[in-house]
Scaffold this active site. Sequence first.
Site, short mmCIF file in Angstrom:
data_model
loop_
_atom_site.label_atom_id
_atom_site.label_comp_id
_atom_site.label_asym_id
_atom_site.label_seq_id
_atom_site.Cartn_x
_atom_site.Cartn_y
_atom_site.Cartn_z
CG HIS A 206 -0.20 -0.07 2.52
ND1 HIS A 206 0.19 -1.28 3.06
CD2 HIS A 206 0.22 0.87 3.41
CE1 HIS A 206 0.81 -1.08 4.22
NE2 HIS A 206 0.83 0.22 4.45
CB CYS B 240 2.08 1.96 10.20
SG CYS B 240 0.64 2.30 9.16
#
Length: 731
Positions: free
Chosen positions: A65, A239
């Site tokens: 991603h 993250c």
Amino acid sequence: MSDMITADLVDLDLSADTKEAAARSLAERMVAQGRVTDLEGFLADVAAREAQMPTGLDGGIGIPHCRSAHVTEPTLAFGRSASGIDFGAADGPADLVFLIAAPVGADDAHLTILSSLARQLMNADFTSALRSAADAGEAAALIRGEEAQAEETPREVSGASAESAELSVPGGTGGTGGTDGTGTGAASVSRRGAAESGFDDSAVTPAAASAGVTAVSGADAPDAPADERPFRIVAVTSCPTGIAHTYMAAESLENAGREAGVELVVETQGSAGFTRLDPAVIKAADGVIFAHDVPVRDKDRFAGKPTVDVGVKAGISRPADLIAEVRERAARGEVTAGAPAAAGTPVERAGDSGDGYGTKLRKWLMSGVSYMVPFVAAGGLLIALGFAIGGWEIDKAPSVMDHFTWTQIDSWAALLFQIGGVSFRFLVPVLAGYIAYGMADRPGLVPGFVGGSIALTINAGFLGGLAAGLIAGGVVMAIQKVHIPAPLRGIMPVVVIPLISSAIVGFLMFVVIGKPIAEAQQGMTDWLNGLTGTNAVLLGALLGLMMCFDLGGPVNKVAYTFATAGIAVADPSDSAMKIMAAVMAAGMVPPLAMALATTVRSKLFTETERENGKAAWVLGASFISEGAIPFAAADPLRVIPSSMVGGAITGALAMAFDTTLRAPHGGVFVVPLIGNPMLYLVAIAAGVGVTTALVVLLKGLRKPATGTASADPTASTEAGSTQTEQQPVAA
């Protein structure tokens, strides 16, 4: 979610044997659907994100991603591999691959829906259903959550509440996407967690609920005796992207907390922003878990509690171990230190915990420079205005304290000049003080400012300020490592540390290293004054290259700081003013060139870039190099080298033309204050022309991305979408 994935974005027979091939295969489907404008550019962003941390997850899942300037709308593509693909997971290859593509600046609702997929991947029922899906349409429907509409009861493993309408949530059981696009699913997760863990559900605040955190009022459950309630934990997950692992770790920790019988509340610091946990919740917690790969924002809120600090993948793969560890630390009475120590230094709060010494040193120096630059700009412009209004003899005017006439223009000019001079005298102390601040936080300010002032007193100048700041920060860091009895800790930051550190720094600067540094500073000044001819031109070219290399980044700031340090004196030399002129001229080239390129060859740029080009005219004219960042981010291999060539030419010509500048900022608005202003403008025009020609040439040679469909011939494949970061966002 229905807009994010369709059957055309599903491949149930993914034949790729590497993660790169898998990403390419799924990305090609996005390109065919018009969701991605530049295949190679998008794949480069995916690879950059993958290089930061593998995206393989236990359970046979790969979730590559990124956010990218080449994505037109939030998109999911799904592939199922029979043989498995290695995404770096500890338990082996992945057979379920989700490629998540988010555009730069995606709205919060879209990012919230994307994050719900990450939570849903922790649901075994959901992944099992995908593994058994018979066709692409069925798999797409599962991910969209369409089959969940008949299931109005909550699932224990899903994180959805009974009062949550399961719309726009992958699998119908996630917990972050709401039917109105406002993230009401996140509120459902919070209410479910509150109800099952014993928190008072009525105490969930709307703001906290919408952000996926549970806020508990300080009036009810937090006051219960510790031996009459479950163990309480607050956690923070984050993250680099803030789309996937952030929410997967949150879901994993919540599930493990329920199984362990503890009350666990998670603050997800994701791409859609975050709302801080209620201070009452933090105060009532018995322990803290940080599962993160980027710095925890406002970390000092959690000081004084047993803390486990790990990477985000540990929160996904071993949440039960983390819960057990924080309980053990609480039982042993281990707590973090007070707020300053727990929060880390300013550099540590803004960077990565694993930074090496070289990286930290650069950040320490840039911390000082960033605080110094406003003093440079304000003081330099005031001095320049004083000269412009009162002439070059204004520096000999008496103090306005003794002589100021309201109706005389010279008095006003002297006032501006003297205010600017006062501002300039702060440069070295501020530089030293905030270098020390970057190293040791607030305790470093006093010795840093003292050392910087001494550097100014002994004529050690800019180099002395650098040394004083580093010494002050090092001394304070060393003092902080000494074990101090508890009764004395209260006076350490107010009395002991400032006293001892200032004495040590003062001794070193006055007696030991001050004189050698002052001699080195004088030697550098003499060398600059002696630069003529070819040497001066080469220096101008080098500074021009540096100014255009990273467009406001560290290299750019080094060149700018070198120039401003030379004029940050009462009577700067001609060489110093020539360097300042070359640096400002070169820094104006990239944005002006991008603005010109979007005007003369608009078809090579997207509509967004053409709009940015209009703003770049003003930014470039104002000496704001960052105006070219959107273009460099979208196409760095063409824009940055072209800018560096043009900047080098401008810097060299500015030096060759003997142009001078006393003001450290201002762009074309301070041209009247420049020596040889017409030649100065010629130098800028030459660099802009060269950079524009190179950008147009290189972009014209680029081949369109295969499979890109667009009704607008000026969009899609030529340059990609733009973004406002210094680098493509692949985090």
